[in-house]
Design a protein around this motif. Structure first.
Motif, PDB file in Angstrom:
ATOM      1  N   ILE A   1     -11.456  -6.836 155.508  1.00 60.24           N
ATOM      2  CA  ILE A   1     -12.823  -6.873 156.039  1.00 60.24           C
ATOM      3  C   ILE A   1     -12.818  -6.960 157.558  1.00 60.24           C
TER       4      ILE A   1
ATOM      5  N   CYS B   1     -12.475  -3.553 158.575  1.00 61.50           N
ATOM      6  CA  CYS B   1     -13.546  -2.715 158.009  1.00 61.50           C
ATOM      7  C   CYS B   1     -13.004  -1.644 157.075  1.00 61.50           C
ATOM      8  N   GLN B   2     -12.073  -2.027 156.210  1.00 61.13           N
ATOM      9  CA  GLN B   2     -11.525  -1.133 155.193  1.00 61.13           C
ATOM     10  C   GLN B   2     -12.270  -1.388 153.881  1.00 61.13           C
ATOM     11  N   PHE B   3     -13.294  -0.591 153.629  1.00 60.09           N
ATOM     12  CA  PHE B   3     -14.206  -0.839 152.516  1.00 60.09           C
ATOM     13  C   PHE B   3     -13.488  -0.745 151.170  1.00 60.09           C
TER      14      PHE B   3
ATOM     15  N   SER C   1     -10.856  -3.336 150.595  1.00 67.96           N
ATOM     16  CA  SER C   1     -11.456  -4.648 150.348  1.00 67.96           C
ATOM     17  C   SER C   1     -11.757  -4.821 148.861  1.00 67.96           C
TER      18      SER C   1
ATOM     19  N   GLN D   1     -21.584  -8.759 160.753  1.00 70.48           N
ATOM     20  CA  GLN D   1     -21.085  -7.571 161.451  1.00 70.48           C
ATOM     21  C   GLN D   1     -20.395  -6.611 160.492  1.00 70.48           C
ATOM     22  N   VAL D   2     -19.505  -7.136 159.656  1.00 68.37           N
ATOM     23  CA  VAL D   2     -18.810  -6.246 158.718  1.00 68.37           C
ATOM     24  C   VAL D   2     -19.769  -5.770 157.633  1.00 68.37           C
TER      25      VAL D   2
ATOM     26  N   THR E   1     -21.423  -2.716 159.062  1.00 67.12           N
ATOM     27  CA  THR E   1     -20.509  -1.564 159.058  1.00 67.12           C
ATOM     28  C   THR E   1     -20.374  -0.988 157.659  1.00 67.12           C
ATOM     29  N   PHE E   2     -20.170  -1.860 156.659  1.00 66.82           N
ATOM     30  CA  PHE E   2     -20.014  -1.393 155.279  1.00 66.82           C
ATOM     31  C   PHE E   2     -21.306  -0.766 154.756  1.00 66.82           C
TER      32      PHE E   2
ATOM     33  N   GLU F   1     -21.536   2.742 156.135  1.00 68.37           N
ATOM     34  CA  GLU F   1     -20.604   3.624 155.423  1.00 68.37           C
ATOM     35  C   GLU F   1     -21.103   3.914 154.008  1.00 68.37           C
TER      36      GLU F   1
END
Length: 428
Positions: free
Chosen positions: A214, A217-219, A222, A283-284, A287-288, A291
Motif C-alpha cells: 500500500i 500503491c500496488q493495488f 495488496s 492518500q493511498v 490513488t486506489f 485506479e
C-alpha cells in the motif's frame, strides 16, 4: 525458541542483594540434570553461557556490593565484572541511565532473580525503552525459582527463561500497531522472524508485505497480501504457541475478512479501499480509487461480463499496437475527455495511441449505460474527486477545501466514488 540478533558476545546483566544465599542445585527449566551446585545463580548462568558472555554487569546497593563483590569475583574468575551501584528506590530514569551507560554489546542476557522491590517492573519498561532507542536484543530473561525449603540441604532452583513471554509482548505491540494503522515496523519484523516459527514468520511477513504494497500503491499485490494475512491468521489460531497474541490476530482476521471473502477481485478492491478509508489511509485510498475507477470504466465499456478483464490483454488480443504500461490511464482519459463520455478531464494522449483507441469498437448499450452513470455523478462526485482531491494530491497541494473554500468531506466522496464504480458494473 529465542531471538538471535547479529553474532559475537553477549553481556550478562544481573543483580545481587543483601540476602543470605542458600546453596542449591541449579536446573534450567525442562532439563533433568543440574548445571551446577552453588549459592549464586550467576555461577549457574555463566556455567551455561561461559563461551558467549563477554562481560558481567552486576547491579547492587552499596551494602550488597560490599557484601558479595569479592565472593563473585572469586567464583566468576576469568570474567570481566562491572559492579554498578543502584538505589532500591531508583526511578525509571535512573535505571535507564545506568543501563544505557553500561550496554556495550548488541545482545544481552538479563537475570532478574535478585532484583529489589519494584525494580523488576521498572527494569522491563527500561528494557523496552532501550530496545527502541539503542540497537540491542534481549536474548534471555532469566529468573531463578526456589522450589524447596530454604533450610533444606537439598534446595533446588529452577532457572526459568521468560523471554518467550517478553517476545509475545513485543509481537503484540507490532500487531496492535498494525491493527490501528495498517502500518508495521519493518525493522522489528525482521528481528522477530529470526524465531524458528514458520506460522509466525509467514504472518508477520504478510503484514509487512501488505504495508509495503500500500505504501508503493500496488493495488493487485495488496490483494495478494490480504489473502496471505487472512490465511496466516487462520493457521496461527489453529496451532499457535503464542496464546497472548491470539485476540489481536482475531482482530486483524476480522479486519481483512470482508476483502478476503469477496466473490471476485472487483468486490475485493472495493472492500480494500473501504478498509483504507476506515483506517485514515486517505492518500493511498485516493490513488486506489482513481485506479479502480479507470479500470472499471474500461472494463464496463468493453467487456462488462468479464470479471478478469485486463486492458493490455484486450489490446493484444485485438491486434492493437502494444501500448505502454500507462495504457489504463490513457484509454480512460480518452473515454472521459473524448467524444465518448464528454467528461472534461484534460488528457495527454499521443497521436498513435489516439488512433489505436479510436479503432476500438464500443457497444452502444455499454456506451449509453456508462454515459448515463457518469453524467448523473459528474458534478457531485467525479468532478470533485478529480478537481479537488486527486489532482491536488498528485501536485502536492493541500486537500481540505474546494475552490470556494468549502470543506471537502474526502471520505464521503471516496464512498460515493465506490458507489459510482459499483453502478457501472450493474446491468438491469
Amino acid at each position: 525458541m529465542y531471538l538471535k540478533f547479529g553474532g559475537g558476545y553477549m553481556q550478562y546483566f544481573t543483580f545481587i542483594g543483601k540476602a543470605h544465599y542458600v546453596e542449591a542445585d541449579y536446573f534450567f527449566d525442562g532439563e533433568q540434570d543440574p548445571v551446577c551446585k552453588s549459592s549464586f545463580i550467576q555461577e549457574a548462568i555463566i556455567n551455561r553461557f561461559d563461551e558467549d558472555v563477554n562481560e558481567i554487569v552486576v547491579f547492587g546497593t552499596k551494602e550488597s556490593n560490599a557484601m558479595y563483590q569479592s565472593i563473585l569475583l572469586e567464583k566468576l574468575n576469568g570474567f570481566k565484572l562491572q559492579f554498578v551501584e543502584i538505589d532500591v528506590d531508583a526511578g525509571f530514569d535512573s535505571i535507564v541511565d545506568k543501563l544505557m551507560a553500561n550496554i556495550s554489546d548488541d545482545r544481552i542476557i538479563m537475570d532478574i532473580t535478585n532484583c529489589f522491590r519494584t525494580i523488576p517492573m521498572k527494569l522491563l519498561f527500561a528494557i523496552k525503552y532501550i530496545e527502541m532507542t539503542k540497537r540491542v536484543s534481549i536474548d534471555h530473561l532469566f529468573y531463578g525459582r526456589l522450589i524447596s525449603n530454604k533450610n533444606d540441604e537439598n534446595s533446588t532452583v529452577v532457572i526459568v527463561d521468560f523471554i518467550h513471554d517478553y517476545q509475545q509482548q513485543q509481537i503484540g505491540n507490532l500487531l496492535s500497531q498494525f491493527d490501528n494503522t495498517l502500518m508495521i515496523d519493518a525493522s522489528k519484523v525482521q528481528d522477530i522472524v529470526a524465531m524458528e516459527d514458520d506460522n509466525l514468520t509467514r504472518f508477520l511477513n504478510s503484514l509487512n508485505k501488505f504495508n509495503q504494497m500500500i505504501e508503493f500503491c500496488q493495488f493487485d499485490k495488496s490483494l495478494q497480501a490480504i489473502r496471505e494475512i487472512y490465511e496466516s491468521c487462520r493457521r496461527i489460531k489453529k496451532d499457535s504457541h503464542y496464546p497472548m497474541i491470539v485476540p489481536m490476530v482475531e482482530n486483524i482476521e476480522s479486519k481483512v475478512a470482508s476483502c478476503y471473502k469477496a466473490t471476485d477481485d472487483i468486490k475485493k478492491k472495493a472492500e480494500l479501499i473501504r478498509i483504507l478509508i476506515c483506517h485514515k489511509r486517505v492518500q493511498v485510498a485516493i490513488t486506489f480509487t482513481d485506479e479502480f475507477f479507470r479500470e472499471e470504466l474500461i472494463r464496463n465499456t468493453l467487456e462488462p461480463q468479464n470479471k478478469k478483464f485486463n486492458t493490455l490483454d484486450y489490446f493484444n488480443k485485438n491486434q492493437l499496437r502494444k501500448l505502454r504500461e500507462n495504457s489504463v490511464y490513457e484509454y480512460s482519459q480518452y473515454l472521459l475527455s473524448g467524444s465518448v463520455y464528454k467528461l472534461r478531464i484534460r488528457s495527454y494522449i499521443n497521436s498513435k495511441d489516439l488512433r489505436a483507441f479510436e479503432r476500438i469498437r464500443v457497444n452502444q448499450d455499454n456506451k449509453e449505460h456508462i454515459q448515463k452513470i457518469i453524467s448523473e455523478n459528474k458534478r457531485e462526485v467525479i468532478a470533485p474527486f478529480y478537481n479537488e482531491i486527486r489532482n491536488h494530491m498528485n501536485h502536492g497541494m493541500s486537500i481540505g477545501y474546494d475552490k470556494n473554500d468549502n470543506p471537502i468531506d474526502v471520505e464521503n466522496i471516496l464512498e460515493k466514488m465506490l458507489y459510482c464504480i459499483d453502478l457501472m458494473g450493474r446491468r438491469h
